[in-house]
Design a protein around this motif. Structure first.
Motif, PDB file in Angstrom:
ATOM      1  N   ASP B  70       0.871  -1.180   0.000  1.00  0.00           N
ATOM      2  CA  ASP B  70       0.000   0.000   0.000  1.00  0.00           C
ATOM      3  C   ASP B  70       0.909   1.230   0.000  1.00  0.00           C
ATOM      4  O   ASP B  70       1.225   1.791   1.044  1.00  0.00           O
ATOM      5  CB  ASP B  70      -0.903  -0.037   1.245  1.00  0.00           C
ATOM      6  N   ARG B  71       1.316   1.623  -1.185  1.00  0.00           N
ATOM      7  CA  ARG B  71       2.309   2.694  -1.291  1.00  0.00           C
ATOM      8  C   ARG B  71       1.835   3.995  -0.642  1.00  0.00           C
ATOM      9  O   ARG B  71       2.578   4.666   0.052  1.00  0.00           O
ATOM     10  CB  ARG B  71       2.643   2.935  -2.767  1.00  0.00           C
ATOM     11  N   GLU B  72       0.570   4.294  -0.850  1.00  0.00           N
ATOM     12  CA  GLU B  72       0.039   5.553  -0.319  1.00  0.00           C
ATOM     13  C   GLU B  72       0.161   5.595   1.202  1.00  0.00           C
ATOM     14  O   GLU B  72       0.587   6.597   1.780  1.00  0.00           O
ATOM     15  CB  GLU B  72      -1.431   5.684  -0.730  1.00  0.00           C
ATOM     16  N   LEU B  73      -0.199   4.474   1.832  1.00  0.00           N
ATOM     17  CA  LEU B  73      -0.099   4.394   3.289  1.00  0.00           C
ATOM     18  C   LEU B  73       1.357   4.540   3.729  1.00  0.00           C
ATOM     19  O   LEU B  73       1.677   5.300   4.632  1.00  0.00           O
ATOM     20  CB  LEU B  73      -0.676   3.055   3.755  1.00  0.00           C
ATOM     21  N   TYR B  74       2.274   3.792   3.055  1.00  0.00           N
ATOM     22  CA  TYR B  74       3.675   3.805   3.475  1.00  0.00           C
ATOM     23  C   TYR B  74       4.292   5.187   3.271  1.00  0.00           C
ATOM     24  O   TYR B  74       5.207   5.577   3.979  1.00  0.00           O
ATOM     25  CB  TYR B  74       4.507   2.786   2.686  1.00  0.00           C
ATOM     26  N   ALA B  76       2.717   8.026   3.491  1.00  0.00           N
ATOM     27  CA  ALA B  76       2.004   9.076   4.228  1.00  0.00           C
ATOM     28  C   ALA B  76       2.937   9.780   5.211  1.00  0.00           C
ATOM     29  O   ALA B  76       2.798  10.987   5.463  1.00  0.00           O
ATOM     30  CB  ALA B  76       0.797   8.482   4.954  1.00  0.00           C
TER      31      ALA B  76
END
Lengths: 479, 93
Positions: B70-74, B76
């Motif tokens: 989950d690139r977006e989460l990582y 953030a």
């Protein structure tokens, strides 16, 4: 070659990217070409609390390589942390193997361009994780980091300083590339960085045994650049020494555009990696049973296949070496030969016409528009006299353009060789009548003129006559 | 007492220490080295080097893709990102 009076001492460290599906210590995919950071998981990113777990396939591939070079496989090996700071290394250390690598000493016998063989010692091969990629030119004043490559399994193959010229070094690199593709442990894609090479280079006066101060050229990823970079560095070192200077131990980058090596700026201070055993990873134990199982599954290796081609197909060592370097080419050759039954002609066509077309169009042999079966059929049509070798080249081009099968092309274009002696005799008569001067010269003893007359007949038949037959008919006619 | 090159060590650790901090760190390190010297006085001639205190071998993982990313989460928590890249102050070779 080193300038007169000097000899070079070269060792290579080759990083072989192992063709696993997942990373060496995480279950993230290791495929090439994904969008930035789409293949970097929490373990690759080094987030707090994560633990690495070793990929079994990476271990098996390392053992496979070790066995193929006759190396010791250490039943006990450990992973160490190599500590340094760089933005594409999020943990602040690379997991590698230092004191106890998985593969111990072995050797690779290479065939040099002059046909001689040379055995190159391989000191060790160890497993480690790759770092990420830094992009320096996309954002002004900033470096962009893509961690997809982080954690990709590498096998670092360290040679002894047994190589004595840039050409030898590039031959070794090339044959190592061939070996790992045979073993199916690496895809061998140099353009994607699947094999990268560091070269340690020093020079010394001929006749001396003491090693000169060495420099290290980092990260060269083509056979040609390895050769050029080392050649440049040998010249540079000899130039410095001959003008009374000293070689500094340093790390260099090769700039292919300028064709020169220059020092890396980030290595101003001496390296101090402070290796220590990684407490997150337990020692790796490899049993005799696993080694025996992998040894039993080893494929035929390039050198064995080359020898088999010499023995079985009566090919020259050079041709056999050429055909067996790339396993895909060797497979194509064997399929062509079994389709036509003639290894020598198959070799000639693959090394000649096919190889030229593949280079020209920049395609790989396994995606060529011509199959081995079709090439075999084409060769068979030369053998059974349906077409001449010259016409076969026309058929080859049509096959390449995918105009149809070999026989369909021959029929559609009317390329069948003239075998009707009556028809051919009539054409021979016409040519003789039309060229009285040449006929006279031939009869006066100028044998060379016959070639001209044969050419005229071939021209009149649009190349469809059998040149030997034309030759015979003409000689009879002119008696 | 071993020579401690505090400038070298702080460079390796990427720590910018002022003079006061250097003096304090130096004192700490000297005490640590005294302890290490004490440990080294024990005769370990007959003991095999140990890489890990657990008497066990590595557990291996089958070569399968198991991680969901989950690139977006990582990303953030990253100070700067752009088109999927992490951005950092420029480093050049």
């Amino acid at each position: 070659m080193a300038p007169p009076g000097w000899e070079a001492v070269i060792g290579l460290e080759v990083h072989v990217q192992l063709a696993t599906r997942s990373k060496i210590f995480s279950g993230a995919p290791s495929a090439f070409g994904a969008a930035p950071n789409e293949q970097a998981c929490v373990i690759d990113l080094g987030l707090p609390g994560v633990l690495p777990v070793l990929n079994e396939q990476a271990v098996r591939m390392a053992v496979t390589f070790g066995l193929s070079i006759g190396a010791t496989i250490h039943p006990y090996s450990i992973f160490d942390r190599k500590n340094y700071f760089y933005p594409d290394l999020p943990k602040g250390y690379q997991i590698s193997q230092f004191a106890h690598p998985i593969v111990g000493p072995g050797s690779l016998t290479i065939q040099l361009p002059n046909g001689e063989r040379k055995t190159v010692g391989i000191t060790r091969a160890h497993l480690e994780e790759d770092a990420g990629k830094s992009v320096h030119d996309a954002y002004p004043g900033l470096t962009a980091i893509d961690l997809n490559r982080t954690g990709t399994p590498l096998l670092e193959v360290v040679s002894e300083p047994d190589l004595s010229s840039a050409a030898e070094a590039s031959t070794y690199f090339r044959q190592l590339h061939s070996l790992v593709r045979y073993l199916k442990i690496c895809d061998g894609n140099l353009a994607e960085g699947s094999m990268r090479c560091d070269a340690n280079v020093s020079v010394r006066p001929v006749g001396t045994t003491e090693l000169g101060q060495r420099t290290e050229i980092k990260n060269v990823n083509s056979f040609r650049f390895v050769e050029r970079a080392i050649d440049y560095e040998i010249e540079r070192q000899v130039g410095v020494l001959e003008s009374g200077g000293e070689i500094k131990q340093q790390t260099l980058l090769y700039d292919a555009d300028q064709d020169e090596t220059r020092p890396m700026r980030s290595k101003e201070y001496s390296e101090d990696y402070r290796y220590f055993p990684d407490p997150d990873l337990l020692p790796v134990h490899i049993t005799e049973a696993v080694i025996a199982e992998i040894r039993d599954g080893l494929p035929e290796l390039p050198a064995q296949r080359q020898q088999r081609y010499v023995d079985e197909y009566a090919l020259s060592s050079y041709d056999a070496g050429w055909l067996t370097e790339d396993p895909a080419v060797a497979d194509f050759f064997e399929a062509t030969t079994s389709a036509c039954g003639d290894p020598k002609l198959s070799a000639n066509w693959i090394m000649g016409e096919l190889s030229a077309a593949l280079n020209r169009e920049d395609v790989a042999i396994d995606t060529a528009p011509i199959s081995a079966g079709e090439l075999g059929t084409l060769i068979a049509r030369i053998q059974d006299g349906t077409i001449s070798s010259k016409i076969a080249k026309t058929v080859f081009e049509a096959l390449w353009q995918q105009e149809g099968s070999v026989d369909a092309i021959i029929d559609a274009r009317g390329l069948r060789q003239l075998s009707d002696t009556g028809e051919l005799t009539a054409i021979v008569d016409e040519v003789v009548t039309a060229n009285p001067d040449q006929v006279e010269q031939f009869r006066a003893g100028k044998n060379k003129v016959l070639g001209f007359l044969v050419g005229q007949v071939m021209k009149a038949t649009q190349g469809k006559a059998n040149p030997q037959q034309v030759n015979t008919l003409l000689r009879e006619r002119l008696k | 007492m071993a020579d401690i090159d505090i400038a070298h060590l702080s460079r390796l650790a990427q720590l910018a220490l002022d003079d006061g901090e250097r003096a304090r760190v130096l004192q700490d390190l000297e005490r640590i080295i005294v302890m290490v010297d004490q440990m080294q006085s024990i005769d370990t001639g007959g003991v095999a080097p140990l890489a890990h205190p657990l008497d066990a071998g590595a557990t291996l993982r089958p070569d399968q893709v198991t991680e969901e990313i989950d690139r977006e989460l990582y990303q953030a928590g990253a100070p700067a990102t752009e088109r999927g890249f992490y951005l950092v102050p420029r480093v050049v070779d």
